[in-house]
Write an enzyme that holds these catalytic residues in place. Structure first.
Site, mmCIF file in Angstrom:
data_model
loop_
_atom_site.group_PDB
_atom_site.id
_atom_site.type_symbol
_atom_site.label_atom_id
_atom_site.label_comp_id
_atom_site.label_asym_id
_atom_site.label_seq_id
_atom_site.Cartn_x
_atom_site.Cartn_y
_atom_site.Cartn_z
ATOM 1 N N ASN A 20 0.951 -1.476 0.436
ATOM 2 C CA ASN A 20 0.148 -0.288 0.453
ATOM 3 C C ASN A 20 0.475 1.291 -0.200
ATOM 4 O O ASN A 20 0.426 1.884 -0.726
ATOM 5 C CB ASN A 20 -1.233 0.153 1.059
ATOM 6 N N TYR A 21 2.162 0.899 0.786
ATOM 7 C CA TYR A 21 2.686 2.732 0.350
ATOM 8 C C TYR A 21 4.011 2.780 -0.426
ATOM 9 O O TYR A 21 4.477 3.824 -0.017
ATOM 10 C CB TYR A 21 2.703 2.723 1.909
ATOM 11 N N LEU A 22 4.196 1.590 -1.048
ATOM 12 C CA LEU A 22 5.896 1.142 -1.103
ATOM 13 C C LEU A 22 5.539 1.394 -3.106
ATOM 14 O O LEU A 22 5.187 0.931 -3.861
ATOM 15 C CB LEU A 22 6.254 0.335 -0.990
#
Ligand SMILES: *[C@@H]1O[C@H](CO)[C@@H](O)[C@H](O)[C@H]1NC(C)=O
Ligand SMILES: *[C@@H]1O[C@H](CO)[C@@H](O)[C@H](O)[C@H]1NC(C)=O
Ligand SMILES: *[C@@H]1O[C@H](CO)[C@@H](O)[C@H](O)[C@H]1NC(C)=O
Ligand SMILES: *[C@@H]1O[C@H](CO)[C@@H](O)[C@H](O)[C@H]1NC(C)=O
Ligand SMILES: CC(=O)N[C@H]1CO[C@H](CO)[C@@H](O)[C@@H]1O
Length: 574
Positions: A531-533
């Site tokens: 979700n964030y990278l």
């Protein structure tokens, strides 16, 4: 070669937004056209066709269509009247006039040698050596890379069906009246190409021409042709999953990259706001500082109250922080202790800037432990403010930005080119862990943790014993060679040396695995990875160090990140 995605400029990015209002599907479309079926290779002379018991050499066009029937001899179709009738009619159209005058009855045709030949070939394919299989795989991969993608606006997109079906006999469902008819070979002259005017237009095969080249951006087909059996139009289109799925994900990371460009301005502004005369602005600016520096969540209005007592930045209460003017060697330390999303404890002690500290002291004045820290702020106010600062900005964008940029920095710091692949993967996981810690993605150690560590340790112990045995054998072999100096003992030394090397590598791999697992005990890598990278960072890292992508993304992850894997730029910078 296609234009590189990175070369597609900002202008095209803006088109993306305009496009939804003017009804067009794209502004830029570039592709390399379809892949045609391989041309017909005549049968070897030893494979004979008999008519009425007599050998007959067929002309290549007639022979090709005959092979379609020969391949289907064992199939029920070839016994059906309609099928035979339709086939024979269409076959005769491909014959020379001499063949036509001789071959007048399908029942007198003997295709059995052809049939045997194809059976043998399909047997041979099953027996292919690894090397042969690899060659075929490589060729398929090459075709995929060259023809399997197009650029639509600023995306590299996977094309669904870029290979044109080879010719054959139409089967149809049930007792289709057209079964057995010849499904003609599709040639470049049959193809209408659709692409944008300013793109590199696909080249037809040498000496050939497309039927037409159009530029219609109201449709998403890349190429079309009319098939001869039903007269229906066939299209080459995008792989349906790629765009819809990938686009949102891609947009998320592009937003984070936009934040990267303006984050300095935002930081300057919130620092100024710490001095504001208005309390609500000061509170907003301190909250923003926490979101930026600590990757805190804004605090979801919905979740609060309903479920457990979890909070985000805006809903922090007095009881959740402690201020220490001096702690250990540091000044102005804030200690956070609260339950965040999914009731995961957030605990952190960080030194903050003096002005933030003074503001926090001010916010705490005359308040009870259960009072709101930011009494002039709520999530909707903060989100609205973020929107004003940058289009599409939310607290989550800060997390995405910080996580991605941290991964990029960590990968750069931790990876050593000379490291072995397992050591590089350990570095990757360490970089990923740094991010997970930042995002507070903790987990309870899995129940099976101790057991699986023990198993791994047993394997390591066994490997170590194996290694010392192998080393002894090498030593003995060397001594033997020193005494005899013959070729045989020399060879033995080489074999033993290789064995030692191999076991050393295996041992190293296991040890790296153990370190990795131990360090991963209380950290969940999956969430940040998913979700964030920005996946393009990981993909670029793999490219750069020749690490197979499977080593860092499993199958589900590879599907989710197909858009990034397809782009695969070695020098991508977040
Ligand atoms: C077809 O030809 C093969 C020889 O290639 C022969 O063995 C077979 O009997 C022939 N079949 C018929 C139906 O004549
Ligand atoms: C990301 O977060 C860390 C930890 O709070 C912080 O120290 C760092 O400055 C942030 N990095 C960027 C580039 O925002
Ligand atoms: C947030 O504060 C604003 C202004 O005080 C108020 O109008 C709004 O209803 C509040 N929103 C929530 C969800 O509490
Ligand atoms: C891939 O990894 C994720 C965790 O990041 C896991 O949830 C998923 O089940 C895995 N999928 C496969 C096919 O192994
Ligand atoms: C493949 C193809 O030709 N697609 C479209 C290209 O543009 C024309 C109109 O100009 C459409 O009819 C086609 O479907």
């Amino acid at each position: 070669k296609m234009t590189k995605t990175t070369e597609i400029d900002e202008k095209k990015f803006r088109w993306e937004e305009e496009r939804s209002t003017d009804g067009s599907k794209w502004r830029f479309l570039e592709h390399n056209g379809p892949v045609f079926a391989p041309s017909y290779e005549p049968l070897p002379d030893k494979v004979k066709f008999f008519y009425d018991g007599k050998h007959m050499k067929l002309s290549p066009p007639a022979e090709e269509v005959a092979t379609f029937f020969a391949k289907m001899l064992d199939h029920e179709y070839s016994t059906k009247d309609i099928f035979r009738k339709n086939f024979f009619k269409d076959w005769r159209k491909e014959m020379t006039s001499e063949e036509k005058s001789k071959i007048t009855d399908l029942n007198k045709c003997n295709f059995s040698q052809m049939n045997d030949y194809f059976k043998a070939q399909s047997e041979a394919r099953k027996q292919m050596t690894k090397e042969e299989k690899r060659k075929i795989k490589e060729e398929n991969e090459r075709l995929l890379q060259e023809y399997g993608f197009c650029i639509m606006d600023n995306h590299k997109e996977r094309i669904g069906n870029f290979r044109i079906e080879p010719p054959g006999l139409f089967r149809g469902r049930g007792d289709h009246p057209k079964m057995g008819m010849l499904k003609r070979r599709i040639r470049p002259e049959d193809i209408i190409i659709n692409c944008s005017k300013d793109s590199k237009q696909p080249k037809p095969p040498p000496g050939k021409k497309w039927k037409e080249v159009r530029h219609d951006n109201k449709v998403t087909w890349l190429a079309s042709w009319t098939e001869n059996i039903q007269g229906s139009i066939k299209y080459i289109m995008l792989n349906p999953s790629s765009r819809i799925k990938g686009e949102k994900d891609w947009q998320k990371y592009e937003t984070a990259r936009r934040l990267k460009k303006c984050v300095d301005r935002l930081r300057t502004q919130y620092r100024d706001d710490w001095k504001s005369k208005e309390m609500r602005i000061r509170q907003r600016a301190v909250a923003l500082y926490f979101i930026d520096k600590l990757a805190l969540r804004a605090g979801n209005e919905k979740e609060e109250g309903e479920t457990a007592d979890t909070v985000g930045c805006c809903s922090l209460r007095v009881e959740h922080i402690q201020l220490y003017p001096k702690m250990d060697e540091q000044e102005f330390v804030v200690e956070f202790d609260f339950l965040g999303k999914d009731s995961i404890r957030y605990y952190n002690k960080i030194p903050v800037e003096k002005r933030v500290f003074k503001n926090l002291q001010l916010f705490l004045e005359n308040k009870q432990p259960e009072d709101d820290l930011f009494d002039r702020l709520n999530t909707s106010i903060l989100n609205k403010h973020l929107q004003e600062l940058m289009d599409g900005l939310t607290a989550k964008v800060f997390r995405t930005y910080n996580a991605s940029i941290t991964l990029q920095q960590q990968l750069k710091e931790l990876t050593t080119s000379d490291d072995s692949i397992p050591a590089k993967i350990l570095s990757y996981n360490r970089a990923n862990r740094a991010v997970a810690i930042l995002c507070n993605h903790q987990r309870a150690p899995p129940k099976t943790f101790e057991k699986s560590m023990q198993n791994l340790q047993t394997k390591i112990d066994e490997k170590q014993i194996q290694l010392s045995t192998a080393r002894k054998q090498l030593k003995a072999a060397k001594a033997d060679h020193k005494a005899s100096h013959d070729d045989k003992s020399k060879k033995t030394v080489e074999v033993k040396r290789k064995a030692v090397q191999r076991i050393e590598e295996q041992l190293m791999k296991l040890q790296v695995q153990a370190t990795d697992r131990e360090e991963n005990k209380q950290i969940a890598l999956g969430t940040s990875k998913l979700n964030y990278l920005d996946p393009r960072i990981s993909v670029a890292w793999c490219k750069k160090y020749a690490i197979p992508i499977e080593k860092i993304y499993n199958k589900t992850q590879r599907e989710k990140f197909a858009w990034a894997i397809d782009m695969a730029e070695k020098d991508y910078v977040f």
